[in-house]
Design an enzyme around this catalytic site. Structure first.
Site, short mmCIF file in Angstrom:
data_model
loop_
_atom_site.label_atom_id
_atom_site.label_comp_id
_atom_site.label_asym_id
_atom_site.label_seq_id
_atom_site.Cartn_x
_atom_site.Cartn_y
_atom_site.Cartn_z
N LYS A 264 -26.00 -91.90 57.38
CA LYS A 264 -24.69 -92.55 57.24
C LYS A 264 -24.20 -92.47 55.81
CE LYS A 264 -25.79 -95.83 60.96
NZ LYS A 264 -27.25 -95.53 61.02
N GLU A 283 -31.59 -98.46 48.49
CA GLU A 283 -32.64 -98.46 49.51
C GLU A 283 -33.90 -99.04 48.88
OE1 GLU A 283 -35.18 -98.55 52.28
OE2 GLU A 283 -33.11 -97.97 52.79
N ASP A 327 -26.32 -101.41 57.02
CA ASP A 327 -27.05 -100.84 58.15
C ASP A 327 -28.42 -101.51 58.14
OD1 ASP A 327 -27.94 -99.31 60.24
OD2 ASP A 327 -28.12 -97.45 59.09
N CYS A 380 -29.11 -100.70 64.80
CA CYS A 380 -29.49 -99.81 65.89
C CYS A 380 -30.29 -100.64 66.91
CB CYS A 380 -30.31 -98.64 65.38
SG CYS A 380 -30.59 -97.39 66.65
#
Length: 451
Positions: A264, A283, A327, A380
């Site tokens: 993404k 991250e 995310d 997800c």
């Protein structure tokens, strides 16, 4: 022993013993064994098929062996699972499935184990898949346990998916969703905006998506220098929904707060270049941060990739960003087609700590928004605690946010009608589904910080 089964067995064992990820290890093992073409395809089917249907095979093994699978040596049990998959779900000859699996069991735990495996697999081979499905259903202690055994989903996952479907206005879709989770997904590709064009075999919804040609898609990725990549169509859509939500002002600052592994991030970065925005990525895992940097190699402008706890990073940047993607780390229940081992790794006890992290990330991201800025909260997973529960709780605790219609945002970037579910109450969020859209079960909520 055929190398195809050796490869499948090694990956299955590594998933069990070392918590390895099949999607990362299998290509390495295939290359190491020199497999190609039909052999590579068979190794892939044996590996993923066994992992997907493990719960069903364990229920069958329990009856055929008259023994709790937990009491069987792990190496022998994995050989039995692999053998059961070949016997019940492939066209592999029965004698080959039994003999090769017995050899694996013998290597794992000696001749006695080989004899045990031979007896169990021959019992399994005597009955049809339909017969075994009926038997394990009859042996179940509840209707949900029967559904879990025959569909190869833990019972808690079955119940979570049922509740999520009902909330999305699809109460009758459970069987179709469970079936979709056990089907091998088509390989979809993304052509990064401004860097590549989608091939003629377009996907149904994403404007940058296309179907992988026959052969190894990684060759296409390498040949493009990363301008095209393997990426689920749902992942493409949620990233584009944020990037193209409304016209962008030159100089906007965007942030991908939980960027790994970078798919993404790359879509956002490519779109940012075309509209004059700048993107930063973060991250917390160094290994995954490395994957993000690799995913961004095709971009003409360098994207800084930080390695921080997203909650701390966002808290230190109040009012800085115009668009933020969260995310969030989640149970992964929406990607069981591609990561079949995920269903066996998570338990209900994992949900609460994840929800706490998700709330913290979303809260910090809103604080880091400039007035009028938008955060896209993505998981997800369709689990209600991780999706509607998180965004509702966070929004209720604040007076400075409002929801944007996520379904309308997704439809605005889609090439065709998405036919998203209808929700009678709650915020205007959106849920994609494997059985409806052919994507992972991606959840999207969009929240604006009031000016």
């Amino acid at each position: 022993m055929q190398p195809v089964r050796e490869v499948a067995y090694r990956v299955i064992r590594a998933v069990d013993v070392d918590d390895a990820y099949a999607n990362l290890l299998l290509p390495v093992e295939i290359e190491r064994a020199g497999l190609g073409g039909a052999d590579a395809a068979l190794a892939t089917e044996l590996t993923y098929g066994t992992l997907r249907r493990r719960g069903t095979y364990d229920a069958i093994i329990r009856l055929a062996a008259d023994r709790d699978p937990a009491d069987i040596d792990g190496g022998v049990l994995d050989a039995l699972r692999l053998g059961a998959h070949q016997l019940l779900s492939t066209r592999v000859a029965s004698h080959a499935a039994v003999n090769e699996s017995v050899t694996l069991a013998t290597r794992a735990s000696g001749r006695g184990a080989g004899g045990f495996a031979n007896a169990v697999l021959r019992r399994i081979a005597r009955e049809t898949p339909g017969d075994w499905s009926a038997r394990i259903s009859q042996a179940a202690r509840s209707d949900d346990e029967a559904i879990g055994a025959t569909s190869s989903h833990p019972v808690w996952v079955v119940r979570a998916l049922r509740r999520a479907l009902a909330a999305d206005g699809r109460p009758d879709d459970l069987d179709a969703l469970l079936e979709a989770d056990n089907a091998a997904p088509a390989v979809t590709m993304a052509a990064l905006p401004g860097l590549a064009e989608p091939a003629a075999s377009r996907t149904r919804f994403s404007p940058i998506g296309f179907r992988a040609p026959s052969g190894d898609p990684e060759r296409l990725v390498r040949g493009s220098g990363g301008a095209v990549r393997v990426q689920d169509e749902g992942s493409q859509l949620v990233a584009l929904a944020l990037a193209r939500l409304e016209p962008t002002r030159v100089g906007e600052r965007w942030l991908d707060l939980c960027a790994g592994p970078g798919g993404k991030t790359a879509v956002l970065a490519a779109d940012a270049v075309t509209v004059g925005a700048t993107l930063e990525a973060n991250e917390i895992s160094p290994a995954r941060a490395g994957l993000v940097r690799h995913a961004l190699e095709a971009l003409p402008d360098e994207v800084p990739v930080l390695e921080r706890d997203g909650r701390e990073l966002a808290a230190e940047q109040p009012g800085r960003y115009d668009r933020i993607l969260v995310d969030a780390p989640c149970t992964g229940l929406g990607a069981l087609r591609r990561r079949p081992e995920a269903r066996w790794r998570k338990t209900p006890a994992d949900v609460a700590p994840l929800v706490e992290t998700q709330r913290g990330l979303l809260t910090s991201a809103i604080d880091a928004l400039a007035p009028g800025g938008v955060v896209a909260y993505v998981t997800c997973s369709p689990h209600l605690a991780e999706t509607v529960g998180v965004v509702t709780d966070v929004a209720a605790a604040r007076s400075d946010v409002e929801f944007i219609d996520a379904a309308a945002a997704l439809q605005a970037v889609s090439r065709g009608p998405l036919e998203l579910g209808t929700r009678e109450d709650g915020p205007p969020v959106a849920q994609l589904w494997p059985h409806r859209h052919g994507t992972d079960a991606m959840f999207l909520a969009l929240l604006r910080r009031r000016a």
